[in-house]
Write a protein that holds these residues in place. Sequence first.
Motif, short mmCIF file in Angstrom:
data_model
loop_
_atom_site.label_atom_id
_atom_site.label_comp_id
_atom_site.label_asym_id
_atom_site.label_seq_id
_atom_site.Cartn_x
_atom_site.Cartn_y
_atom_site.Cartn_z
N MET A 27 0.31 -1.89 -0.10
CA MET A 27 0.35 -0.06 0.19
C MET A 27 0.41 1.10 0.54
N GLY A 45 -0.56 5.28 0.09
CA GLY A 45 -1.64 5.87 0.32
C GLY A 45 -1.27 7.45 -0.20
N THR A 46 -1.98 7.73 0.38
CA THR A 46 -2.52 9.30 0.02
C THR A 46 -1.80 10.25 0.45
N SER A 47 -0.59 9.75 1.05
CA SER A 47 0.38 10.65 2.59
C SER A 47 1.30 10.80 1.49
N ASP A 62 3.85 8.83 1.68
CA ASP A 62 4.87 8.58 2.56
C ASP A 62 5.79 7.60 1.89
N ASN A 120 -9.85 5.09 9.56
CA ASN A 120 -8.53 5.13 9.17
C ASN A 120 -8.14 6.69 8.65
N GLY A 176 -4.59 8.22 7.35
CA GLY A 176 -4.08 8.20 6.17
C GLY A 176 -4.06 9.78 5.59
N GLY A 177 -3.70 9.70 4.92
CA GLY A 177 -3.57 11.16 3.66
C GLY A 177 -5.24 11.86 3.86
N ASN A 181 -4.66 13.06 7.05
CA ASN A 181 -2.92 14.21 7.83
C ASN A 181 -2.18 14.95 6.02
N ASP A 234 0.32 17.88 6.33
CA ASP A 234 2.26 17.12 6.76
C ASP A 234 1.67 18.64 5.19
N TYR A 288 5.83 16.18 8.49
CA TYR A 288 5.05 15.57 9.07
C TYR A 288 4.89 16.07 10.96
N ASP A 289 3.90 16.53 11.40
CA ASP A 289 4.03 17.21 12.69
C ASP A 289 4.56 16.20 13.49
N GLN A 297 3.64 13.65 16.60
CA GLN A 297 2.85 13.41 17.58
C GLN A 297 1.77 14.16 17.51
N GLY A 344 -3.85 4.13 10.76
CA GLY A 344 -3.31 5.00 9.94
C GLY A 344 -1.86 5.42 10.61
N GLY A 345 -1.27 6.07 9.67
CA GLY A 345 -0.53 7.17 10.31
C GLY A 345 -0.86 8.60 11.57
N PHE A 388 -0.47 8.24 15.81
CA PHE A 388 0.87 8.74 15.89
C PHE A 388 0.39 9.84 16.52
N1 ATP Z 1 4.60 9.80 14.53
C1 ATP Z 1 3.20 10.27 14.66
N2 ATP Z 1 3.19 11.93 14.56
C2 ATP Z 1 2.30 12.18 14.27
N3 ATP Z 1 2.33 11.55 12.64
C3 ATP Z 1 2.31 10.94 12.29
C4 ATP Z 1 3.15 10.12 12.36
N4 ATP Z 1 4.00 8.84 12.02
C5 ATP Z 1 3.01 8.85 11.03
N5 ATP Z 1 2.04 9.99 10.38
C6 ATP Z 1 1.76 10.63 9.75
O1 ATP Z 1 0.75 9.49 9.25
C7 ATP Z 1 1.02 9.77 7.61
C8 ATP Z 1 1.06 7.60 7.18
O2 ATP Z 1 0.04 7.60 7.54
P1 ATP Z 1 -0.08 6.38 6.50
O3 ATP Z 1 1.05 6.12 6.12
O4 ATP Z 1 -1.49 5.43 6.78
O5 ATP Z 1 -1.35 7.56 4.66
P2 ATP Z 1 -1.25 6.68 3.39
O6 ATP Z 1 0.03 6.20 3.48
O7 ATP Z 1 -1.94 8.02 2.98
O8 ATP Z 1 -2.76 5.19 3.67
P3 ATP Z 1 -3.64 5.63 3.04
O9 ATP Z 1 -3.75 6.15 1.87
O10 ATP Z 1 -3.43 3.80 3.03
O11 ATP Z 1 -4.83 5.17 4.12
C9 ATP Z 1 2.53 10.32 7.33
O12 ATP Z 1 2.15 11.42 6.66
C10 ATP Z 1 2.05 11.28 9.01
O13 ATP Z 1 1.56 12.19 8.57
#
Ligand code: ATP
Length: 369
Positions: free
Chosen positions: A9, A11-13, A15, A168, A170-171, A193, A197, A208-209, A211, A297-298, A301
């Motif tokens: 995966m 995702g839209t982040s 990352d 979830n 994510g982005g 996020n 972000d 990313y910010d 915590q 999802g991220g 955190f």
């Molecule tokens: N320690 C942390 N503190 C704050 N935010 C965090 C931390 N770790 C990750 N993130 C956030 O989580 C994001 C990544 O999350 P994730 O991989 O779930 O998103 P994604 O790649 O868009 O996935 P999807 O589209 O599948 O939901 C980062 O871009 C950031 O914003």
Amino acid sequence: MPDFYIGLMSGTSVDGVDGVLADFSLAAPRVIAHASAPMTAELRTALLQLNIPGPDELHRAALAGNALMRIYAAVVMDLLARSGVPGSAVRAIGAHGQTVRHRPGEFDTTGYTLQLCQPALLAELTGIDVAADFRSRDVAAGGQGAPLAPFFHQGLFGRPGENVGVLNIGGISNLTLLRADGSMLGFDCGPGNCLMDAWCSRHTGKPYDAQGAWAATGTVLASLLEAMLSEPYFAKPPPKSTGRDLFSPSWLEQHLQAFAAAAADDVQATLAELTARACSADVLRHEPGLRRLIVCGGGVFNAHLMSRMRNLLSGVQVSSSADWGLPPLQVEATAFAWLARKAVLREKLELQSITGARGARVLGCIYPA
Ligand SMILES: Nc1ncnc2c1ncn2[C@@H]1O[C@H](COP(=O)(O)OP(=O)(O)OP(=O)(O)O)[C@@H](O)[C@H]1O
Ligand SMILES: [Mg+2]
């Protein structure tokens, strides 16, 4: 006999790539290994640029897809090394690809959703069958093409006789409501996020910010928050899905025009509040008596964001998916391993209640090794 699949995966982040190798031979999927790899800075820039119209897109998209597959293949090799499972024992890889446009139902009324992916290259690099392009059949059948994870959430987190929410972050953020009677609802809430972000990286240089510590130092700008919450998407009834097409840095810019003097940390606090308010309002609107919300999802955190969610959802137990057997960054990847298995077995998904598609369909396309 184990029944191994890999899910990948990105995702839209934008990352990076999260991957799992999971065994589906038992009642509940068992993750044998998790691996991830960051996007290279060059590829991240290329992918973000491909989210907006520009010159020579076909060429740039093809090369970005190739570069992404090289990262996917490296994650596959990492998963095989970590697990000790030989590639020949993996039935298929589910490769999501990178969404660069998401416009279901628009233009000619079919519209499209576009995930950059070169499954042929991934099959070539790994020697494993690849299942990909999961979303476009749903769009072809009149659906939103998203979210697809709810079908997986149901088997994993559903409890007979209980209403359970799965969020979830994510982005983009998406909510699954698994109802006591076995029915379910799932849709994208709005930004997760992605706006936080974008603002954080512009002002601090960090992706990313961490915590949510920076957001926690700011004060929510009430009038900016209300202006952003007046975006019609939030009030639209499901089925609905969204992406960076709508919640883009230029969407943020437009809202900020009237707040040119605002302090950067106050804007960050407001963006965190936007995500918390949008997600919690969806929970309260669609399942007011909900007691249990499992978050993955991220965004999990982001302690500040989670604390705001708990505050806005008093009476709801808000916990990380880790407490329910699957760490937050493994849920979506495992969903795509599960979707790959569905594609291999030609099993249809009952899409109607989630995506609004006309009926049950087999999702995905298989590229044999
Ligand atoms: N320690 C942390 N503190 C704050 N935010 C965090 C931390 N770790 C990750 N993130 C956030 O989580 C994001 C990544 O999350 P994730 O991989 O779930 O998103 P994604 O790649 O868009 O996935 P999807 O589209 O599948 O939901 C980062 O871009 C950031 O914003
Ligand atoms: Mg990610």
